[in-house]
Design an enzyme around this catalytic site. Structure first.
Site, short mmCIF file in Angstrom:
data_model
loop_
_atom_site.label_atom_id
_atom_site.label_comp_id
_atom_site.label_asym_id
_atom_site.label_seq_id
_atom_site.Cartn_x
_atom_site.Cartn_y
_atom_site.Cartn_z
N ALA A 161 11.48 -0.50 -0.54
CA ALA A 161 11.38 -1.88 -0.98
C ALA A 161 11.66 -2.00 -2.48
O ALA A 161 12.30 -2.95 -2.93
CB ALA A 161 9.99 -2.45 -0.67
N ASP A 199 13.98 1.36 7.37
CA ASP A 199 13.36 0.63 6.27
C ASP A 199 14.38 -0.21 5.53
O ASP A 199 14.15 -1.39 5.22
CB ASP A 199 12.72 1.61 5.27
CG ASP A 199 11.61 2.42 5.88
OD1 ASP A 199 11.52 2.49 7.12
OD2 ASP A 199 10.82 3.01 5.12
N PRO A 222 0.84 -1.21 0.00
CA PRO A 222 0.00 0.00 0.00
C PRO A 222 0.87 1.25 0.00
O PRO A 222 1.80 1.38 0.80
CB PRO A 222 -0.81 -0.13 1.30
CG PRO A 222 -0.86 -1.61 1.55
CD PRO A 222 0.46 -2.14 1.09
N ARG A 223 0.57 2.17 -0.90
CA ARG A 223 1.46 3.30 -1.13
C ARG A 223 1.23 4.43 -0.15
O ARG A 223 0.10 4.78 0.18
CB ARG A 223 1.30 3.80 -2.57
CG ARG A 223 1.74 2.75 -3.60
CD ARG A 223 1.66 3.26 -5.01
NE ARG A 223 2.58 4.37 -5.23
CZ ARG A 223 2.81 4.88 -6.46
NH1 ARG A 223 2.21 4.39 -7.50
NH2 ARG A 223 3.64 5.89 -6.59
#
Length: 331
Positions: free
Chosen positions: A121, A163, A111-112
């Site tokens: 990612a 991240d 989901p953006r």
């Protein structure tokens, strides 16, 4: 020579957003969602447009909504930054690469712009595909720093290490991003933790709360760079929560974790403007009896639930707000 590589979504459990300020973090990778990069030999070097980046809209309303959610830039710029950073690294390190061109494209179901690490990612997956194509090995501890460089140096995106580290290492990882380590060698201390020990976690996200994470985090960055004592002290307190959580992890005792996670968000809200919609999600989850904090920069929550009844309450009450609730599958 068809190559496919992927990287998963992620959620910060404790310590974020101190990862951009020499702090400490515990994070998980989330196998429910992934970004995938496909690479094949080609006569010319070609970056192919993903269907998600096509400039085709149903009507003017969809056009405006997508710009409000995702900004003016799609994932293609992330791919370009990854390719350039990879080539620069190989050139600087005098690493030989194949004299062959390739066609590269990506796809993602993360989901953006809801704080689940979708942008990084894509870059991690692209780096992995390029490494496989050229037969290049980049150490796990170095790769997150290269991914961060692609975002910060090439694109000017305000980001931290969390991240990139968790998407490279996967599973559950404790990160010590001590300033002397980062400035001295370019990376911190990264410790894999046994994800089988984790308490029951839920992840909730609301697609229409999407915001560009770099823009959201600029508020803290500017205050930190000005030397704001409240911001600096608060980020140190947030980092200390991850350190405490790591101690509990070692004992297999997660009884304090719900309070630590709640405290993480409460401290963050002291130095960052929280939108009413995001705050409503947090308060709703807590009224259900669960802990709740941002998984990333906003738009998604992560927390601990006690039992199936509580999970169902979360599903129902957050669902009324338009949020989706899942159990994260930790890689």
């Amino acid at each position: 020579m068809a190559i496919e590589r992927k990287a998963y979504a992620r959620a910060g459990l404790l310590g974020n957003p101190s990862d951009g300020y020499f702090g400490k973090i515990i994070a998980i990778s989330v196998k429910n969602f992934s970004a995938r990069v496909f690479l094949d030999e080609s006569p010319d070097l070609r970056i192919e447009c993903s269907p998600q980046d096509e400039e085709v809209y149903g009507d003017d309303r969809e056009f405006v909504e997508r710009l409000n959610l995702y900004g003016y830039y799609g994932g293609t710029r992330l791919i370009k930054a990854a390719v350039k950073t990879f080539f620069d690294h190989c050139r600087i390190q005098t690493i030989p690469i194949r004299s062959k061109n390739f066609a590269l494209r990506y796809d993602s179901d993360i989901p953006r712009q809801v704080g689940l690490g979708g942008s990084s990612a894509i870059i991690v997956a692209a780096m992995r595909a390029l490494m496989a194509f050229h037969g290049v090995s980049i150490p796990d501890e170095v790769l997150p720093t290269l991914v961060l460089q692609a975002e910060f140096k090439e694109l000017g995106i305000n980001a931290g290490f969390m991240d990139r580290v968790i998407q490279v290492y996967e599973g559950c990882v404790y990160m010590d991003l001590n300033r002397s380590l980062i400035e001295g060698r370019g990376f911190g201390e990264y410790e894999r933790l046994d994800s089988r020990l984790l308490p029951p976690l839920y992840l909730a996200y609301k697609p229409d709360l999407g915001k560009v994470s770099g823009a959201v985090l600029n508020e803290i960055r500017m205050a930190y760079d000005r030397g704001n004592p409240t911001v600096i002290r608060t980020l140190e307190e947030i980092a200390a929560l991850a350190e405490e959580g790591r101690k509990d992890y070692g004992r297999g005792d997660f009884s304090r974790w719900p309070d630590l996670m709640n405290r993480n968000f409460d401290l963050r809200s002291r130095i960052m403007t929280i939108s009413p919609n995001n705050m409503e999600m947090i308060q709703t989850a807590r009224r259900c009896g669960a802990s709740a904090k941002f998984a990333g920069s906003g738009g998604s929550l992560v927390g601990i639930y006690r039992d199936e009844d509580m999970f169902e309450r979360l599903n129902q009450e957050l669902g009324k707000l338009g949020a989706k609730v899942i159990r994260p599958q930790v890689v």
